[in-house]
Design a protein around this motif. Structure first.
Motif, short mmCIF file in Angstrom:
data_model
loop_
_atom_site.label_atom_id
_atom_site.label_comp_id
_atom_site.label_asym_id
_atom_site.label_seq_id
_atom_site.Cartn_x
_atom_site.Cartn_y
_atom_site.Cartn_z
N PHE A 169 21.21 88.43 86.38
CA PHE A 169 22.66 88.22 86.42
C PHE A 169 23.35 89.36 85.68
CE2 PHE A 169 20.82 83.90 86.38
CZ PHE A 169 21.29 83.44 87.61
N ASP A 187 26.33 90.42 85.78
CA ASP A 187 27.66 90.05 85.30
C ASP A 187 27.53 89.04 84.16
OD1 ASP A 187 30.72 89.99 85.87
OD2 ASP A 187 30.13 87.89 85.73
N ASP A 217 28.58 85.42 84.98
CA ASP A 217 27.57 84.71 85.77
C ASP A 217 26.40 84.27 84.90
OD1 ASP A 217 29.04 85.00 88.07
OD2 ASP A 217 27.93 86.77 88.78
N ARG A 218 26.01 85.15 84.01
CA ARG A 218 24.90 84.86 83.11
C ARG A 218 25.21 83.65 82.23
NH1 ARG A 218 24.38 89.93 82.00
NH2 ARG A 218 25.28 89.95 79.92
N ARG A 219 26.43 83.64 81.67
CA ARG A 219 26.79 82.55 80.78
C ARG A 219 26.89 81.23 81.53
NH1 ARG A 219 30.93 79.96 79.90
NH2 ARG A 219 32.29 81.35 81.09
N ARG A 220 27.45 81.27 82.77
CA ARG A 220 27.55 80.03 83.55
C ARG A 220 26.18 79.47 83.90
NH1 ARG A 220 32.15 82.68 85.70
NH2 ARG A 220 30.95 83.61 87.39
N ALA A 221 25.25 80.35 84.23
CA ALA A 221 23.89 79.89 84.53
C ALA A 221 23.26 79.22 83.32
CB ALA A 221 23.04 81.07 85.00
N SER A 238 24.08 81.03 89.34
CA SER A 238 25.20 81.21 88.42
C SER A 238 26.19 80.06 88.45
CB SER A 238 25.95 82.51 88.74
OG SER A 238 26.61 82.40 90.00
N GLY A 246 35.19 82.15 87.59
CA GLY A 246 34.47 81.22 86.74
C GLY A 246 35.10 79.84 86.73
#
Length: 254
Positions: free
Chosen positions: A140, A142, A145-149, A180, A246
Motif C-alpha cells: 500500500f 499510499d 490506504d495503508r492506515r485504512r487497511a 485498503s 478515505g
C-alpha cells in the motif's frame, strides 16, 4: 480539557538527575534505571530532567527550574513540570494512564483493570507488525490506504484484533489478502452533547475518520473523540457531506 501533553521520552543512556530520600527516592531510581537512564547528581551540567523526592522540596525545585531543567516532585503536582503515569507494558506496547498528578491511586487502579484486558501476546503482535512495515508499504504505497487497511484489521473482530491472543499468528495470512477498504461516508446523528452517549460503533468511526465534517452546534467534546490528524470541515445544518478520500464521518447536531 487536560493541561498536559502526553509524551514518551527516551532517556536510555542519558543523564537524569535524582535527588531523593527514602522509599520515594528508591522508587524513582528504579523507574529511571528501568528506562535505561543514567542517574546523576545536582552538579551534572548535562541533565535535562530531574526527579525530586525530598521532604522539603520547594527550594530545590525552584533552583533546578532556574537552571532550565524539567522537574518532577513526588506528591507535589503543583511543583511538577511533568508527571509520571502508571505504566502497563506488553513488549514494545506501552499504555500510560495519567491524571496530571491529581490522583496516582486512580491511575494505578485503571492500569490494573487494563492489565486484565490486554493479552500478553500483544507485544508479539506489535513486533510482528513492525517486521512487516516495509512489505506493507510496498503493498500500500499510499499512506491513507495503508492506515485504512490496518484500521480494519485491528478493529474489534478484525483479523488482527489486539485483544485476540491469536492475532500475532495471523499477520502473514492477513498481509497476503489485505485490502485498503476504499472510500466511505458515514453520518452520525447525535442524541446529545455528551460524548459518553456515543455508541461503541460511533466511537470507533470517529477514531478512524480521515475527514470529520461537523454541523453547526456539534459539541466540541464530541469532535475531540476523533483522530487529532483527521481533516476538519464545518458544514451548515443539513448540508451534504464534503468530497474527500478515505472515511468521511459527518456529525449531525442533536
Amino acid at each position: 480539557m487536560t493541561n498536559s501533553l502526553p509524551l514518551f521520552h527516551r532517556i536510555a543512556g542519558q543523564p537524569v538527575m535524582l535527588l531523593g530520600e527514602g522509599e520515594a527516592g528508591l522508587a524513582k531510581r528504579r523507574l529511571i534505571e528501568r528506562a535505561g537512564g543514567v542517574i546523576v547528581g545536582e552538579d551534572d551540567p548535562q541533565a535535562r530532567l530531574a526527579f525530586v523526592a525530598l521532604d522539603d522540596p520547594d527550594a530545590t525545585a525552584a533552583r533546578l527550574k532556574a537552571r532550565g531543567l524539567l522537574v518532577n516532585v513526588t506528591d507535589r503536582p503543583d511543583l511538577c513540570d511533568f508527571t509520571v503515569p502508571s505504566l502497563l507494558e506488553r513488549g514494545p506496547v506501552q499504555v500510560a494512564v495519567g491524571t496530571g498528578g491529581v490522583s496516582a491511586g486512580l491511575a494505578k487502579s485503571l492500569r490494573l483493570r487494563l492489565e486484565a484486558l490486554l493479552p500478553h501476546s500483544l507485544g508479539d503482535l506489535a513486533q510482528g507488525l513492525g517486521a512487516i512495515r516495509a512489505t506493507l508499504k510496498n503493498r500500500f504505497p499510499d499512506a491513507a490506504d495503508r492506515r485504512r487497511a490496518l484500521d480494519a484489521a485491528l478493529a474489534q473482530g478484525g483479523a488482527l484484533d489486539p485483544l485476540d491472543s491469536e492475532s500475532a499468528a495471523r499477520i502473514e495470512g492477513w498481509l497476503a489478502n489485505a485490502a485498503s477498504g476504499g472510500a466511505a461516508t458515514v453520518e452520525i446523528h447525535l442524541r446529545s452533547a455528551d460524548p459518553d452517549d456515543l455508541t461503541l460503533r460511533e466511537a470507533r468511526l470517529l477514531g478512524s475518520a480521515d475527514c470529520l465534517a461537523t454541523e453547526t452546534g456539534v459539541a466540541s467534546a464530541i469532535a475531540l473523540r476523533a483522530r487529532a490528524d483527521a481533516v476538519r470541515v464545518e458544514i451548515g445544518t443539513g448540508a451534504p457531506p464534503p468530497l474527500a478520500d478515505g472515511l468521511v464521518v459527518v456529525l449531525r447536531a442533536s
